[in-house]
Design a protein around this motif. Structure first.
Motif, PDB file in Angstrom:
ATOM      1  N   ALA A   1      -6.066  13.819  -2.539  1.00 15.86           N
ATOM      2  CA  ALA A   1      -6.364  12.478  -2.027  1.00 15.86           C
ATOM      3  C   ALA A   1      -7.806  12.326  -1.540  1.00 15.86           C
ATOM      4  N   TRP A   2      -8.366  13.354  -0.991  1.00 10.29           N
ATOM      5  CA  TRP A   2      -9.712  13.230  -0.414  1.00 10.29           C
ATOM      6  C   TRP A   2     -10.793  13.857  -1.298  1.00 10.29           C
ATOM      7  N   ALA A   3     -10.453  14.943  -1.973  1.00  4.17           N
ATOM      8  CA  ALA A   3     -11.465  15.581  -2.814  1.00  4.17           C
ATOM      9  C   ALA A   3     -11.391  15.059  -4.245  1.00  4.17           C
ATOM     10  N   ASP A   4     -10.358  14.260  -4.530  1.00  7.37           N
ATOM     11  CA  ASP A   4     -10.202  13.670  -5.865  1.00  7.37           C
ATOM     12  C   ASP A   4     -10.127  14.699  -6.978  1.00  7.37           C
ATOM     13  N   LEU A   5      -9.549  15.830  -6.704  1.00  8.24           N
ATOM     14  CA  LEU A   5      -9.357  16.809  -7.769  1.00  8.24           C
ATOM     15  C   LEU A   5      -8.105  16.448  -8.556  1.00  8.24           C
ATOM     16  N   THR A   6      -8.109  16.804  -9.832  1.00  8.90           N
ATOM     17  CA  THR A   6      -6.914  16.619 -10.647  1.00  8.90           C
ATOM     18  C   THR A   6      -5.924  17.750 -10.350  1.00  8.90           C
ATOM     19  N   TYR A   7      -4.711  17.639 -10.896  1.00  9.68           N
ATOM     20  CA  TYR A   7      -3.749  18.742 -10.744  1.00  9.68           C
ATOM     21  C   TYR A   7      -4.363  20.053 -11.242  1.00  9.68           C
ATOM     22  N   GLU A   8      -5.023  19.976 -12.391  1.00 11.22           N
ATOM     23  CA  GLU A   8      -5.626  21.182 -12.963  1.00 11.22           C
ATOM     24  C   GLU A   8      -6.732  21.716 -12.049  1.00 11.22           C
ATOM     25  N   GLY A   9      -7.492  20.777 -11.504  1.00  7.87           N
ATOM     26  CA  GLY A   9      -8.573  21.169 -10.593  1.00  7.87           C
ATOM     27  C   GLY A   9      -8.039  21.871  -9.356  1.00  7.87           C
ATOM     28  N   ILE A  10      -6.962  21.333  -8.816  1.00  8.90           N
ATOM     29  CA  ILE A  10      -6.365  21.951  -7.625  1.00  8.90           C
ATOM     30  C   ILE A  10      -5.818  23.330  -7.979  1.00  8.90           C
ATOM     31  N   ALA A  11      -5.223  23.419  -9.164  1.00  9.43           N
ATOM     32  CA  ALA A  11      -4.685  24.710  -9.607  1.00  9.43           C
ATOM     33  C   ALA A  11      -5.806  25.753  -9.664  1.00  9.43           C
ATOM     34  N   GLN A  12      -6.958  25.335 -10.180  1.00  7.72           N
ATOM     35  CA  GLN A  12      -8.103  26.258 -10.222  1.00  7.72           C
ATOM     36  C   GLN A  12      -8.592  26.576  -8.818  1.00  7.72           C
TER      37      GLN A  12
ATOM     38  N   MET B   1       0.844  -1.194   0.000  1.00  3.46           N
ATOM     39  CA  MET B   1       0.000   0.000   0.000  1.00  3.46           C
ATOM     40  C   MET B   1       0.885   1.252   0.000  1.00  3.46           C
ATOM     41  N   ASP B   2       0.638   2.160  -0.921  1.00  4.35           N
ATOM     42  CA  ASP B   2       1.515   3.325  -0.940  1.00  4.35           C
ATOM     43  C   ASP B   2       0.936   4.450  -0.078  1.00  4.35           C
ATOM     44  N   ASP B   3       1.727   5.496   0.015  1.00  5.86           N
ATOM     45  CA  ASP B   3       1.333   6.592   0.902  1.00  5.86           C
ATOM     46  C   ASP B   3      -0.045   7.164   0.562  1.00  5.86           C
ATOM     47  N   LEU B   4      -0.322   7.264  -0.720  1.00  9.66           N
ATOM     48  CA  LEU B   4      -1.604   7.843  -1.105  1.00  9.66           C
ATOM     49  C   LEU B   4      -2.772   6.952  -0.726  1.00  9.66           C
ATOM     50  N   GLN B   5      -2.565   5.660  -0.911  1.00 10.36           N
ATOM     51  CA  GLN B   5      -3.634   4.734  -0.530  1.00 10.36           C
ATOM     52  C   GLN B   5      -3.911   4.793   0.970  1.00 10.36           C
ATOM     53  N   LEU B   6      -2.824   4.838   1.731  1.00  8.78           N
ATOM     54  CA  LEU B   6      -2.984   4.955   3.180  1.00  8.78           C
ATOM     55  C   LEU B   6      -3.721   6.238   3.548  1.00  8.78           C
ATOM     56  N   LEU B   7      -3.327   7.300   2.875  1.00 11.73           N
ATOM     57  CA  LEU B   7      -3.956   8.590   3.142  1.00 11.73           C
ATOM     58  C   LEU B   7      -5.434   8.546   2.759  1.00 11.73           C
ATOM     59  N   ARG B   8      -5.718   7.907   1.617  1.00  9.20           N
ATOM     60  CA  ARG B   8      -7.113   7.844   1.168  1.00  9.20           C
ATOM     61  C   ARG B   8      -7.979   7.054   2.141  1.00  9.20           C
ATOM     62  N   GLU B   9      -7.379   6.084   2.807  1.00  3.13           N
ATOM     63  CA  GLU B   9      -8.172   5.289   3.745  1.00  3.13           C
ATOM     64  C   GLU B   9      -8.383   5.991   5.077  1.00  3.13           C
ATOM     65  N   MET B  10      -7.503   6.933   5.345  1.00  2.55           N
ATOM     66  CA  MET B  10      -7.621   7.651   6.611  1.00  2.55           C
ATOM     67  C   MET B  10      -8.944   8.408   6.665  1.00  2.55           C
ATOM     68  N   ARG B  11      -9.670   8.222   7.733  1.00  2.00           N
ATOM     69  CA  ARG B  11     -10.968   8.872   7.943  1.00  2.00           C
ATOM     70  C   ARG B  11     -11.948   8.641   6.800  1.00  2.00           C
ATOM     71  N   SER B  12     -11.748   7.525   6.084  1.00  4.04           N
ATOM     72  CA  SER B  12     -12.692   7.235   5.003  1.00  4.04           C
ATOM     73  C   SER B  12     -13.994   6.675   5.582  1.00  4.04           C
TER      74      SER B  12
ATOM     75  N   GLU C   1      -3.358  21.287   2.396  1.00  4.04           N
ATOM     76  CA  GLU C   1      -4.557  21.557   1.594  1.00  4.04           C
ATOM     77  C   GLU C   1      -4.423  20.939   0.206  1.00  4.04           C
ATOM     78  N   THR C   2      -3.253  21.108  -0.377  1.00  5.30           N
ATOM     79  CA  THR C   2      -3.029  20.573  -1.724  1.00  5.30           C
ATOM     80  C   THR C   2      -3.140  19.051  -1.721  1.00  5.30           C
ATOM     81  N   LEU C   3      -2.480  18.451  -0.753  1.00  7.87           N
ATOM     82  CA  LEU C   3      -2.470  16.993  -0.669  1.00  7.87           C
ATOM     83  C   LEU C   3      -3.879  16.437  -0.464  1.00  7.87           C
ATOM     84  N   LEU C   4      -4.651  17.076   0.400  1.00  7.02           N
ATOM     85  CA  LEU C   4      -5.977  16.543   0.698  1.00  7.02           C
ATOM     86  C   LEU C   4      -6.975  16.832  -0.421  1.00  7.02           C
ATOM     87  N   LEU C   5      -6.776  17.913  -1.139  1.00  2.00           N
ATOM     88  CA  LEU C   5      -7.626  18.145  -2.312  1.00  2.00           C
ATOM     89  C   LEU C   5      -7.396  17.039  -3.335  1.00  2.00           C
TER      90      LEU C   5
END
Lengths: 345, 212
Positions: free
Chosen positions: B155-166, A1-12, B149-153
């Protein structure tokens, strides 16, 4: 599992919003944004499908100014430039006199560390539709004070009273508002360096001095520029040009020479007349010049203090009944007064 | 402004793109509700993940009010309004930085408790996941807000690079470098980078975390 996957699972495991929360949020949102200035949706639907409601433009002083700025870069080649006779002779005289007077009225000078203090009273129409589809209309008033620092990169302060329901046209609407806004609105204060009240990216929401400087002081060139800037908006090119002028004047930051040019430009707009020689706005008296927008049944007025040529404010008045609101109702108005303050709250 | 014949109609249930909804709501405010119906729940969930339910409630309703106030600034060429809305939500979430810190702190705490309590008799995968979450939480907490903020947009908001840029109003290159920096920090903290290398070299996993 890579860092992003771990992050995505956090608080999912955090679930979706409870439907009741979303529904409550929606009601709150729609109550606050529905404005009578476009509530024509309900009244115009019956048998007048081709008539557009008045476009919604009253939200805040800032939003409107931002819009004015944003269209600034758009150049449209085939703009229709009316070269007709312009305003009536009477209106042209009022406007040209105001231009002559206003240019002699000293603008507030903001020294380093001080603030331009722009006090405004704003009236907006509101409308809401309840769960049974019944529509209510009323008017809200909000007082605002904006403190713009001499150095725009410093913190701006914006005091807002919240929208207070002030005028009702029927008992049902009053009862509706009492029910959903039991506690009334809360006053609040927004702060932001460079006017970025809503965070980075929202800075350029108020006419900067460089923007104001960029506008021509030659009335004809200024009006042509305004036609270009407003191309494609509003119900008519002339109507929208006057709305643009009213919007800019009500920011309270327009310097005297530009005020004069805006008045003279308004005098060149066909259909502009003196609409009320004894206009009263928020207790202040002046002369109203304006233009009727036939397709959407409202009149845009600018009210000027004839003594010094300062704009007292502007308003939009219904030229036919809308819902519970009779002809002659001002569905929105703004008065503005600009002074200088040593400190901001 | 606009002269569409449908301005006065109530029929707003047709399939439209976000920009179409926004264009129409400039003339007919009630149409704006459609944008809320579409996106409020994802904004809520994103905010709740970052700062808890209370903050999510506030951020969601405020996001749409701010969006409404800034309606005329929306670039009508953009079909998807999510980057715009997430950008507003991101700004509003800064008001809730204390709530966010609390959420992250709780995750760190939960992880340390778990790793001690189950030291002898652990269900490895579950514990490792909790431990990893604790490390991620700690890293997020220490990270510069703008990187987080960038990372969570992403990983969690599923925005693309372009989306985050916007959303954040920065060039795509800036998004890329912020993401790289944030992920590098995260990997270092999780020791995944080291892991990746050792895995190739030695064909076996390095120490923690075991579920990598």
């Amino acid at each position: 599992m890579d860092d992003l996957q771990l992050l995505r699972e956090m608080r999912s495991d955090i679930g979706s919003a409870p439907p009741a929360t979303l529904a409550r949020g929606r009601t709150k949102l729609m109550t606050r944004i529905n404005s009578a200035s476009t509530s024509g949706a309900s009244t115009d639907t019956q048998g007048k499908g081709s008539v557009s409601p008045i476009r919604f433009r009253r939200r805040t002083l800032l939003a409107s100014a931002a819009a004015a700025l944003l269209v600034g870069g758009i150049v449209v080649a085939d703009v229709v430039r009316p070269m007709g006779p312009g305003a009536t002779a009477e209106a042209a005289e009022v406007l040209n006199n105001a231009a002559a007077a206003t240019i002699q009225t000293a603008d507030p000078v903001v020294n380093a560390g001080h603030y331009l203090k722009i006090q405004s009273t704003n009236l907006w129409g509101s409308a809401a539709v309840d769960e049974n589809g019944k529509e209510y209309q009323w008017l809200d008033t909000e007082k605002q004070t904006m403190y713009v620092p001499a150095n725009r990169d410093d913190e701006w302060v914006w005091e807002r009273s919240g929208r207070i329901p002030t005028t009702f046209f029927d008992e049902a609407s009053k009862q509706y508002v009492d029910r959903i806004q039991a506690g009334g609105p809360e006053a609040y204060v927004l702060r932001g360096a460079n006017g970025a009240f809503y965070g980075p990216g929202s800075e350029s929401t108020f006419p900067s001095s460089s923007y104001l400087d960029s506008l021509s002081r030659d009335p004809r060139a200024l009006l042509d520029d305004i036609y270009q800037k407003t191309s494609g908006k509003g119900q008519s090119v002339d109507g929208e040009a006057l709305v643009f002028i009213a919007d800019l004047l009500r920011t309270g930051v327009v310097p005297g020479d530009l005020r004069a040019a805006l008045y003279k430009a308004a005098a060149l707009i066909p259909g502009v007349t003196v609409t009320d020689e004894q206009a009263t706005l928020d207790g202040r008296k002046g002369i109203a010049i304006g233009r009727v927008e036939n397709s959407s049944h409202f009149r845009q007025d600018i009210i000027i203090d004839p003594r010094n040529g300062l704009p007292l404010g502007e308003r939009q008045v219904l030229t036919e009944p809308r819902g519970t609101m009779p002809v002659g109702t001002a569905t929105s108005w703004t008065t503005v007064e600009t002074t200088v303050a040593d400190t901001a709250p | 402004m606009l002269r569409e014949p449908f301005c006065g109609q109530r029929a707003i249930h047709s399939v439209s793109t976000d920009n179409e909804i926004i264009r129409r709501s400039r003339d007919s405010p009630e149409v704006f509700g459609e944008l809320y119906d579409r996106h409020a729940s994802v904004i809520y969930r994103y905010a709740a993940r970052r700062a808890g339910d209370f903050a999510a409630d506030d951020v969601t309703s405020e996001t749409f009010l701010v969006a409404w106030e800034q309606l005329e600034t929306y670039d009508l060429d953009r079909e998807d309004a999510r980057p715009w809305l997430f950008g507003i939500a991101t700004n509003l979430l800064r008001r809730h930085h204390r709530a966010e810190a609390k959420v992250l702190k709780a995750a760190v705490k939960a992880a340390s408790r778990e790793s001690v309590a189950d030291d002898s008799d652990r269900i490895a995968a579950r514990v490792d996941a909790v431990v990893a979450t604790g490390r991620i939480a700690r890293t997020l907490k220490l990270m510069a807000a703008i990187d987080r903020e960038t990372l969570l947009l992403y990983a969690w908001a599923d925005l693309t690079y372009e989306g985050i840029a916007q959303a954040m109003d920065v060039p795509v290159g800036t998004v890329r470098s912020r993401l790289n920096r944030a992920r590098r920090t995260l990997r270092t903290e999780l020791r995944l980078e080291i892991l990746d290398e050792t895995e190739n070299d030695h064909g076996r996993l390095a120490a923690a975390p075991r579920n990598a």
